[in-house]
Design a protein around this motif. Structure first.
Motif, PDB file in Angstrom:
ATOM      1  N   PRO A 126       0.839  -1.197   0.000  1.00 20.51           N
ATOM      2  CA  PRO A 126       0.000   0.000   0.000  1.00 20.51           C
ATOM      3  C   PRO A 126       0.874   1.247   0.000  1.00 20.51           C
ATOM      4  CG  PRO A 126       0.271  -0.758   2.230  1.00 20.51           C
ATOM      5  CD  PRO A 126       1.019  -1.740   1.346  1.00 20.51           C
ATOM      6  N   THR A 127       0.262   2.407   0.022  1.00 20.27           N
ATOM      7  CA  THR A 127       1.035   3.625   0.221  1.00 20.27           C
ATOM      8  C   THR A 127       1.601   3.612   1.642  1.00 20.27           C
ATOM      9  OG1 THR A 127       0.953   6.032   0.374  1.00 20.27           O
ATOM     10  CG2 THR A 127      -1.104   4.884   0.814  1.00 20.27           C
ATOM     11  N   PRO A 128       2.853   4.026   1.825  1.00 18.49           N
ATOM     12  CA  PRO A 128       3.408   4.073   3.181  1.00 18.49           C
ATOM     13  C   PRO A 128       2.623   5.007   4.100  1.00 18.49           C
ATOM     14  CG  PRO A 128       5.081   4.713   1.537  1.00 18.49           C
ATOM     15  CD  PRO A 128       3.816   4.424   0.807  1.00 18.49           C
ATOM     16  N   TRP A 129       1.908   5.954   3.517  1.00 14.13           N
ATOM     17  CA  TRP A 129       1.113   6.884   4.319  1.00 14.13           C
ATOM     18  C   TRP A 129      -0.017   6.173   5.058  1.00 14.13           C
ATOM     19  CZ3 TRP A 129       2.232  11.582   5.947  1.00 14.13           C
ATOM     20  CH2 TRP A 129       3.330  12.217   5.332  1.00 14.13           C
ATOM     21  N   ASN A 130      -0.477   5.017   4.559  1.00 11.07           N
ATOM     22  CA  ASN A 130      -1.476   4.256   5.310  1.00 11.07           C
ATOM     23  C   ASN A 130      -0.965   3.943   6.711  1.00 11.07           C
ATOM     24  OD1 ASN A 130      -2.627   2.228   2.519  1.00 11.07           O
ATOM     25  ND2 ASN A 130      -3.644   3.973   3.426  1.00 11.07           N
ATOM     26  N   HIS A 131       0.299   3.527   6.811  1.00 12.16           N
ATOM     27  CA  HIS A 131       0.867   3.155   8.114  1.00 12.16           C
ATOM     28  C   HIS A 131       1.046   4.380   9.004  1.00 12.16           C
ATOM     29  CE1 HIS A 131       1.457  -0.767   6.419  1.00 12.16           C
ATOM     30  NE2 HIS A 131       2.208  -0.274   5.451  1.00 12.16           N
ATOM     31  N   ILE A 132       1.531   5.461   8.429  1.00 16.10           N
ATOM     32  CA  ILE A 132       1.736   6.701   9.186  1.00 16.10           C
ATOM     33  C   ILE A 132       0.397   7.226   9.696  1.00 16.10           C
ATOM     34  CG2 ILE A 132       2.439   9.126   9.007  1.00 16.10           C
ATOM     35  CD1 ILE A 132       4.517   8.116   6.858  1.00 16.10           C
ATOM     36  N   GLU A 133      -0.565   7.335   8.798  1.00 18.15           N
ATOM     37  CA  GLU A 133      -1.866   7.912   9.158  1.00 18.15           C
ATOM     38  C   GLU A 133      -2.627   7.009  10.118  1.00 18.15           C
ATOM     39  OE1 GLU A 133      -2.178  10.540   5.066  1.00 18.15           O
ATOM     40  OE2 GLU A 133      -3.133   8.564   5.121  1.00 18.15           O
ATOM     41  N   ALA A 134      -2.544   5.701   9.928  1.00 18.37           N
ATOM     42  CA  ALA A 134      -3.211   4.790  10.864  1.00 18.37           C
ATOM     43  C   ALA A 134      -2.606   4.908  12.253  1.00 18.37           C
ATOM     44  CB  ALA A 134      -3.115   3.355  10.359  1.00 18.37           C
ATOM     45  N   SER A 135      -1.284   5.018  12.319  1.00 20.82           N
ATOM     46  CA  SER A 135      -0.622   5.163  13.619  1.00 20.82           C
ATOM     47  C   SER A 135      -1.040   6.454  14.307  1.00 20.82           C
ATOM     48  CB  SER A 135       0.899   5.152  13.440  1.00 20.82           C
ATOM     49  OG  SER A 135       1.314   3.920  12.913  1.00 20.82           O
ATOM     50  N   MET A 136      -1.128   7.529  13.534  1.00 26.75           N
ATOM     51  CA  MET A 136      -1.538   8.809  14.117  1.00 26.75           C
ATOM     52  C   MET A 136      -2.983   8.739  14.614  1.00 26.75           C
ATOM     53  SD  MET A 136       0.362  11.378  11.470  1.00 26.75           S
ATOM     54  CE  MET A 136       0.145  12.909  12.372  1.00 26.75           C
ATOM     55  N   ALA A 137      -3.849   8.120  13.832  1.00 27.66           N
ATOM     56  CA  ALA A 137      -5.251   7.984  14.247  1.00 27.66           C
ATOM     57  C   ALA A 137      -5.353   7.136  15.515  1.00 27.66           C
ATOM     58  CB  ALA A 137      -6.076   7.362  13.119  1.00 27.66           C
ATOM     59  N   TYR A 138      -4.557   6.082  15.579  1.00 30.26           N
ATOM     60  CA  TYR A 138      -4.540   5.217  16.758  1.00 30.26           C
ATOM     61  C   TYR A 138      -4.091   6.004  17.991  1.00 30.26           C
ATOM     62  CZ  TYR A 138      -3.604   1.156  19.682  1.00 30.26           C
ATOM     63  OH  TYR A 138      -3.607   0.246  20.702  1.00 30.26           O
ATOM     64  N   MET A 139      -3.034   6.804  17.831  1.00 31.28           N
ATOM     65  CA  MET A 139      -2.526   7.597  18.957  1.00 31.28           C
ATOM     66  C   MET A 139      -3.533   8.660  19.404  1.00 31.28           C
ATOM     67  SD  MET A 139       0.267   6.258  19.893  1.00 31.28           S
ATOM     68  CE  MET A 139       0.800   7.505  21.032  1.00 31.28           C
ATOM     69  N   LEU A 140      -4.332   9.144  18.463  1.00 34.14           N
ATOM     70  CA  LEU A 140      -5.367  10.131  18.804  1.00 34.14           C
ATOM     71  C   LEU A 140      -6.649   9.460  19.292  1.00 34.14           C
ATOM     72  CD1 LEU A 140      -4.847  12.642  15.855  1.00 34.14           C
ATOM     73  CD2 LEU A 140      -4.295  13.010  18.276  1.00 34.14           C
ATOM     74  N   ASP A 141      -6.627   8.135  19.365  1.00 32.54           N
ATOM     75  CA  ASP A 141      -7.756   7.340  19.847  1.00 32.54           C
ATOM     76  C   ASP A 141      -9.018   7.531  19.001  1.00 32.54           C
ATOM     77  OD1 ASP A 141      -8.615   5.340  21.568  1.00 32.54           O
ATOM     78  OD2 ASP A 141      -9.474   6.766  22.998  1.00 32.54           O
ATOM     79  N   LEU A 142      -8.822   7.688  17.686  1.00 31.04           N
ATOM     80  CA  LEU A 142      -9.962   7.792  16.779  1.00 31.04           C
ATOM     81  C   LEU A 142     -10.485   6.394  16.461  1.00 31.04           C
ATOM     82  CD1 LEU A 142      -8.715  10.441  14.170  1.00 31.04           C
ATOM     83  CD2 LEU A 142     -10.288  10.788  16.087  1.00 31.04           C
ATOM     84  N   PRO A 143     -11.792   6.217  16.377  1.00 36.72           N
ATOM     85  CA  PRO A 143     -12.308   4.930  15.926  1.00 36.72           C
ATOM     86  C   PRO A 143     -11.749   4.614  14.536  1.00 36.72           C
ATOM     87  CG  PRO A 143     -14.075   6.269  16.831  1.00 36.72           C
ATOM     88  CD  PRO A 143     -12.865   7.156  16.730  1.00 36.72           C
ATOM     89  N   LEU A 144     -11.195   3.406  14.397  1.00 34.69           N
ATOM     90  CA  LEU A 144     -10.540   2.994  13.154  1.00 34.69           C
ATOM     91  C   LEU A 144     -11.361   1.960  12.403  1.00 34.69           C
ATOM     92  CD1 LEU A 144      -6.786   2.424  14.108  1.00 34.69           C
ATOM     93  CD2 LEU A 144      -7.646   3.973  12.367  1.00 34.69           C
ATOM     94  N   LEU A 145     -11.447   2.140  11.101  1.00 39.54           N
ATOM     95  CA  LEU A 145     -12.004   1.133  10.200  1.00 39.54           C
ATOM     96  C   LEU A 145     -10.905   0.846   9.186  1.00 39.54           C
ATOM     97  CD1 LEU A 145     -14.506  -0.526   9.310  1.00 39.54           C
ATOM     98  CD2 LEU A 145     -15.064   1.386   7.791  1.00 39.54           C
ATOM     99  N   VAL A 146     -10.335  -0.368   9.254  1.00 43.34           N
ATOM    100  CA  VAL A 146      -9.198  -0.732   8.413  1.00 43.34           C
ATOM    101  C   VAL A 146      -9.669  -1.720   7.351  1.00 43.34           C
ATOM    102  CG1 VAL A 146      -6.864  -1.682   8.355  1.00 43.34           C
ATOM    103  CG2 VAL A 146      -7.640  -0.385  10.360  1.00 43.34           C
ATOM    104  N   ILE A 147      -9.463  -1.333   6.094  1.00 37.23           N
ATOM    105  CA  ILE A 147      -9.897  -2.145   4.951  1.00 37.23           C
ATOM    106  C   ILE A 147      -8.698  -2.316   4.026  1.00 37.23           C
ATOM    107  CG2 ILE A 147     -11.520  -2.318   3.027  1.00 37.23           C
ATOM    108  CD1 ILE A 147     -13.214  -0.157   4.536  1.00 37.23           C
TER     109      ILE A 147
END
Length: 168
Positions: free
Chosen positions: A93-114
């Protein structure tokens, strides 16, 4: 009034992927949510990492879409180590998926990973975040209407509404 949701996705998609993005955006809008993405809906005047952080702080949830962006037809994984192995036809995938997912996780945002079938690693590894990783052939559009996607999507939507910045 829409509830903003950060969408991690590549900015360059093929025609089938564009169609899926349109369907996902329509699904979000149908539930009162608005997809926001750096380089598509938002064009900040700061560094990309800072822009993602600023945008995510305005959002109540995040969707991580693992579309294939790189195909390694033949290569070596972990060269020079005891775990070295030959690989072929690996999708990344784009490497930004990992960066952005990590940031969302740290901000405790509800995540939907597809993720697209065949995408692995990082955020797309089962058990990485404790969230279920939805795996589909993303270019085939029928998955978006199946209960195996819609039921978890609806549960994520409830989390997003509970986390809504408007409710804060």
């Amino acid at each position: 009034m829409y509830t903003d949701v950060f969408v991690s996705r590549p900015n360059n998609l093929n025609k089938d992927q564009e169609q899926i993005m349109l369907r996902i955006e329509q699904l979000l809008e149908g539930r009162g949510m608005r997809a926001r993405t750096i380089g598509k809906t938002d064009f900040p005047n700061v560094s990309p990492m800072r822009a993602v952080e600023q945008l995510m702080r305005q959002c109540s949830g995040a969707v991580i879409l693992g579309f294939p962006q790189t195909l390694i037809q033949k290569g070596i994984s972990k060269p020079g180590t005891d775990n070295e192995r030959n690989i072929g036809d690996v999708l990344l995938p784009t490497p930004w998926n990992h960066i952005e997912a990590s940031m969302a996780y740290m901000l405790d945002l509800p995540l939907l990973v597809i993720r697209n079938q065949g995408i692995e690693g990082g955020i797309f590894d089962i058990g990485t975040t404790g969230h279920f990783i939805h795996t589909f052939h993303l270019e085939k559009q029928e998955w978006i209407e199946k209960p195996s996607f819609l039921q978890p999507f609806n549960a994520w939507h409830k989390e997003v509404l509970t986390n809504s910045k408007e409710n804060s």
